[in-house]
Design a protein around this motif. Structure first.
Motif, short mmCIF file in Angstrom:
data_model
loop_
_atom_site.label_atom_id
_atom_site.label_comp_id
_atom_site.label_asym_id
_atom_site.label_seq_id
_atom_site.Cartn_x
_atom_site.Cartn_y
_atom_site.Cartn_z
N UNK A 272 0.81 -1.22 0.00
CA UNK A 272 0.00 0.00 0.00
C UNK A 272 0.85 1.27 0.00
N UNK A 273 2.08 1.17 0.46
CA UNK A 273 2.92 2.37 0.48
C UNK A 273 3.97 2.39 -0.64
N UNK A 274 3.83 1.44 -1.60
CA UNK A 274 4.76 1.38 -2.72
C UNK A 274 4.12 1.95 -3.98
N UNK A 275 4.72 2.95 -4.61
CA UNK A 275 4.13 3.53 -5.83
C UNK A 275 4.13 2.52 -6.98
N UNK A 276 3.19 2.64 -7.92
CA UNK A 276 3.17 1.77 -9.08
C UNK A 276 4.50 1.83 -9.84
N UNK A 277 4.97 0.66 -10.26
CA UNK A 277 6.23 0.58 -10.98
C UNK A 277 7.44 0.35 -10.11
N UNK A 278 7.23 0.39 -8.77
CA UNK A 278 8.34 0.24 -7.84
C UNK A 278 8.30 -1.11 -7.13
N UNK A 279 9.41 -1.43 -6.46
CA UNK A 279 9.52 -2.68 -5.69
C UNK A 279 9.23 -2.43 -4.22
N UNK A 280 8.59 -3.40 -3.59
CA UNK A 280 8.36 -3.29 -2.16
C UNK A 280 9.62 -3.69 -1.39
N UNK A 281 9.56 -3.47 -0.10
CA UNK A 281 10.59 -4.01 0.78
C UNK A 281 10.44 -5.53 0.83
N UNK A 282 11.46 -6.18 1.34
CA UNK A 282 11.38 -7.63 1.54
C UNK A 282 10.62 -7.90 2.84
N UNK A 283 9.68 -8.84 2.79
CA UNK A 283 8.95 -9.21 4.00
C UNK A 283 9.21 -10.67 4.32
N UNK A 284 9.14 -10.97 5.59
CA UNK A 284 9.35 -12.34 6.05
C UNK A 284 8.00 -13.05 6.16
N UNK A 285 7.97 -14.28 5.70
CA UNK A 285 6.76 -15.11 5.83
C UNK A 285 7.13 -16.39 6.56
N UNK A 286 6.14 -17.22 6.84
CA UNK A 286 6.43 -18.47 7.53
C UNK A 286 7.31 -19.41 6.72
N UNK A 287 7.32 -19.21 5.39
CA UNK A 287 8.07 -20.11 4.51
C UNK A 287 9.35 -19.51 3.96
N UNK A 288 9.60 -18.23 4.25
CA UNK A 288 10.81 -17.60 3.72
C UNK A 288 10.64 -16.10 3.58
N UNK A 289 11.06 -15.57 2.43
CA UNK A 289 11.03 -14.12 2.20
C UNK A 289 10.42 -13.83 0.83
N UNK A 290 9.70 -12.71 0.78
CA UNK A 290 9.08 -12.29 -0.48
C UNK A 290 9.25 -10.80 -0.66
N UNK A 291 9.24 -10.40 -1.93
CA UNK A 291 9.07 -8.98 -2.26
C UNK A 291 8.27 -8.90 -3.54
N UNK A 292 7.73 -7.73 -3.84
CA UNK A 292 6.75 -7.57 -4.91
C UNK A 292 7.09 -6.38 -5.80
N UNK A 293 6.61 -6.45 -7.02
CA UNK A 293 6.61 -5.28 -7.90
C UNK A 293 5.17 -4.87 -8.09
N UNK A 294 4.86 -3.63 -7.76
CA UNK A 294 3.49 -3.12 -7.88
C UNK A 294 3.35 -2.51 -9.28
N UNK A 295 2.61 -3.19 -10.12
CA UNK A 295 2.41 -2.69 -11.48
C UNK A 295 1.37 -1.58 -11.50
#
Length: 326
Positions: free
Chosen positions: A254-277
């Protein structure tokens, strides 16, 4: 081989020259020309043979009758096409037939010998095949004269097609996302080995994110490195709404502008990050640049317009012709 399908279509779509010595009976009249049953059987012999081989004996007579009706309808249309070509003084030279034949060989990546084998398999001579091809070229010239030269595809129609097929509207509260996920080595975060696995997974995620920040294609990175099922689609998980996301995921997105990458977040299975199109209410998401598909869209619309106009043209010519099926 590919040439077989082409030859079958050509064989079925144009009249064959070979005729029975004895004309059994007239089955159709098209203006001042007739179509005989022997011609129908010769024209449609490949189709009729297929019906005979695949239809149960109890249904064979009806099936053959229906197949012959289809062949007759096709022959009537071809008669009209050839008659219209003659009215327009359209002719085809031997050189044009040879050029068409050469294109067939090139398009199907086949040799003259292979083509001759396929022609023989269909029960035709090379002379018959060339005559059929000549008539096809003649029909193509007629279509060029009567229809193709009159088809115009305006820019706004191309844009409308693009908006329908190559863009997606993100509804209120929705985010179009790509993801990359790195799983924990050993599948557990407990104990010393688990801590080391977490550290390794985190470091790998950071390295991949750095490559994305540096300009590497996100989808290619997802396909190569992501451990998530979405990797097969380049990390594409489509549009997600707030209520469809875990709290930690929604917070960074929600705080990442379109076209940018999010921070890395920790999940129960590992780590993820996203690109907000895309992540704005009512925003139109472009899947591919307009210029990269403009010509393809034009070709698609042109073909659709051609087929529609040809069908209408042929319907009109049939309505003006004297046609009687006996």
């Amino acid at each position: 081989m590919k040439i077989s399908a082409f030859l079958f279509a050509l064989f079925f779509s144009l009249p064959v020259l070979a005729r029975a010595d004895m004309v059994d009976r007239v089955v159709a009249i098209v203006n001042d020309e007739v179509i005989t049953l022997s011609e129908v059987n010769e024209e449609g012999k490949a189709v009729l043979q297929r019906v005979a081989e695949n239809v149960p004996a109890s249904q064979l007579e009806d099936a053959l009758q229906e197949a012959r009706k289809t062949v007759i309808e096709k022959m009537i249309e071809k008669k009209i096409m050839l008659q219209e070509a003659e009215k327009a003084n359209i002719s085809v030279s031997d050189e044009e037939v040879q050029m068409a034949l050469d294109r067939i060989l090139e398009r199907n990546a086949t040799s003259t010998e292979q083509l001759q084998e396929e022609i023989a398999r269909l029960g035709m001579t090379e002379a018959q095949f060339r005559e059929n091809l000549k008539q096809q070229v003649l029909s193509s010239k007629l279509v060029n004269l009567e229809i193709r030269s009159k088809v115009i595809i305006p820019e706004d129609k191309i844009i409308d097609y693009y908006d329908t097929h190559y863009t997606e509207r993100v509804e209120e509260g929705g985010y179009y996302l790509l993801q990359i996920g790195i799983g924990l080595s050993g599948g557990s975060a407990s104990g010393t080995d688990g801590a080391a696995g977490k550290e390794a997974a985190r470091k790998k995620a950071e390295e991949i994110r750095a490559m994305a920040v540096a300009g590497k294609d996100f989808k290619a990175l997802a396909q190569e490195y992501s451990d998530l099922p979405s990797a097969a689609d380049g990390g594409d998980i489509g549009v997600l709404r707030k209520e469809e996301m875990p709290g930690a995921m929604y917070e960074v997105i929600s705080r990442t502008p379109p076209g940018q990458l999010t921070e890395i977040i920790e999940t129960g299975a590992g780590y993820q990050f996203f690109k907000v199109l895309s992540g704005q209410e009512g925003q139109i998401l472009t899947k591919v640049p307009y210029e990269s598909v403009k010509d393809d869209i034009y070709d698609t619309l042109y073909q659709q317009e051609m087929e529609g106009r040809f069908a209408e043209w042929l319907k009109n010519k049939k309505s003006l012709s004297y046609i009687k099926i006996l």
